[in-house]
Write a protein that holds these residues in place. Structure first.
Motif, mmCIF file in Angstrom:
data_model
loop_
_atom_site.group_PDB
_atom_site.id
_atom_site.type_symbol
_atom_site.label_atom_id
_atom_site.label_comp_id
_atom_site.label_asym_id
_atom_site.label_seq_id
_atom_site.Cartn_x
_atom_site.Cartn_y
_atom_site.Cartn_z
ATOM 1 N N GLY A 62 24.522 44.503 71.888
ATOM 2 C CA GLY A 62 25.086 43.844 70.954
ATOM 3 C C GLY A 62 25.186 42.353 71.637
ATOM 4 O O GLY A 62 24.812 42.276 72.767
ATOM 5 N N ARG A 100 25.646 42.891 60.121
ATOM 6 C CA ARG A 100 25.009 44.360 60.674
ATOM 7 C C ARG A 100 24.433 44.180 61.902
ATOM 8 O O ARG A 100 23.671 43.215 62.059
ATOM 9 N N PRO A 101 24.521 45.224 62.749
ATOM 10 C CA PRO A 101 23.668 45.042 63.755
ATOM 11 C C PRO A 101 22.218 45.103 63.633
ATOM 12 O O PRO A 101 21.690 45.659 62.672
ATOM 13 N N SER A 102 21.411 44.520 64.523
ATOM 14 C CA SER A 102 19.969 44.672 64.287
ATOM 15 C C SER A 102 19.624 45.788 64.789
ATOM 16 O O SER A 102 20.095 46.750 65.522
ATOM 17 N N SER A 115 18.342 47.165 68.491
ATOM 18 C CA SER A 115 19.117 47.638 69.017
ATOM 19 C C SER A 115 19.579 49.135 69.148
ATOM 20 O O SER A 115 19.522 49.989 70.165
ATOM 21 N N CYS A 151 29.443 46.208 63.309
ATOM 22 C CA CYS A 151 28.966 45.058 63.098
ATOM 23 C C CYS A 151 28.313 44.483 64.649
ATOM 24 O O CYS A 151 28.353 45.365 65.450
ATOM 25 N N ARG A 152 27.415 43.497 64.710
ATOM 26 C CA ARG A 152 26.841 43.147 65.977
ATOM 27 C C ARG A 152 27.561 42.592 67.277
ATOM 28 O O ARG A 152 26.889 42.707 68.220
#
Length: 254
Positions: A36, A43-45, A48, A77-78
């Motif tokens: 991260g 939102r996280p990629s 990852s 979350c990222r």
């Protein structure tokens, strides 16, 4: 830094790999904590999460007969987001969820980059037996560096692995962190992967072999391969700058 408001969504566990997926009893769990960034509430990629899957698959295969299940943790979350430390909180939630699903089983937290920092922070949870920190992000806080905690590592087995050419997370800072941790917990060791970068691709097979040996040894009381056993047994500062060379995987075979 003030805490950042998050969208209304929760962390979750990815699909189980290993014993649970094969219908076997679960006797141990590896929780994979992805990369991260320092900040961000989006939102996280998905990249990852994808990057964490090869290690999850390797651990699941290696520990299938032992009853190991591996899950990748999906963050809310990222970003780390300052004192909010959202990924560390998500790791704690994931540990509670593991206990709810599988009962009193030993857990290894295995993270990369920011995920490694989250794993180290959440290690105080009573379900945690061990921590695997790959290319851990240990921020340079200057005179406040000691505020990055180590006391929660007491009683856990801890392995840090870092490439000497990492330009994303500073290997010297993870070395200093390992030095501090070793003073309160002798079961800490750190391997340097010479000439490798942040993703540890150059010696990927050796790193995965090292990770699997450590996770299975810490969760199921197997004898460690000699390099890990020697590093854990060494007093500070020995065992902290152990080289990981090409062909190292051969020495990890039982």
């Amino acid at each position: 830094m003030a805490q950042q408001a998050l969208p209304v969504r929760g962390a979750r566990l990815g699909k189980p790999r290993g014993a649970a997926g094969a219908g076997r009893a679960v006797c141990g769990v590896a929780l994979l904590l992805p990369e991260g960034g320092p900040s961000g509430t989006r939102r996280p990629s998905p990249l990852s999460t994808l990057a964490a899957r090869p290690l999850a698959a390797r651990l699941a295969r290696a520990g299938r007969t032992e009853g190991l299940v591996a899950h990748v943790v999906h963050y809310r979350c990222r970003g780390w987001n300052g004192t909010a430390a959202h990924p560390a909180a998500d790791a704690s939630w994931a540990l509670d969820e593991v206990v709810r699903r599988y009962g009193d089983v030993p857990v290894c937290l295995a993270g990369t980059g920011m995920g490694a920092r989250a794993a180290l922070h959440a290690a105080g949870h009573p379900a945690v037996t061990s921590v695997l920190a790959l290319a851990p992000w240990i921020p340079d806080l200057g005179p406040e560096a000691d505020s990055v905690p180590v006391k929660q590592l007491a009683g856990r087995q801890v392995l840090l692995v870092h490439g000497t050419n990492d330009e994303r997370t500073d290997p010297d800072l993870s070395y200093r962190y390992a030095e501090r941790a070793k003073k309160i917990n002798r079961d800490v060791c750190r391997f340097e992967v010479h000439s490798d970068g942040h993703s540890l691709y150059q010696h990927r097979s050796e790193v995965l072999a090292l990770a699997a040996d450590f996770v299975l040894g810490s969760l199921f009381a197997h004898s460690y391969a000699r390099p890990v056993a020697d590093a854990l047994a060494a007093p500070p500062p020995l065992g902290l700058r152990m080289p990981l060379a090409s062909g190292f995987g051969e020495s990890l075979k039982h």
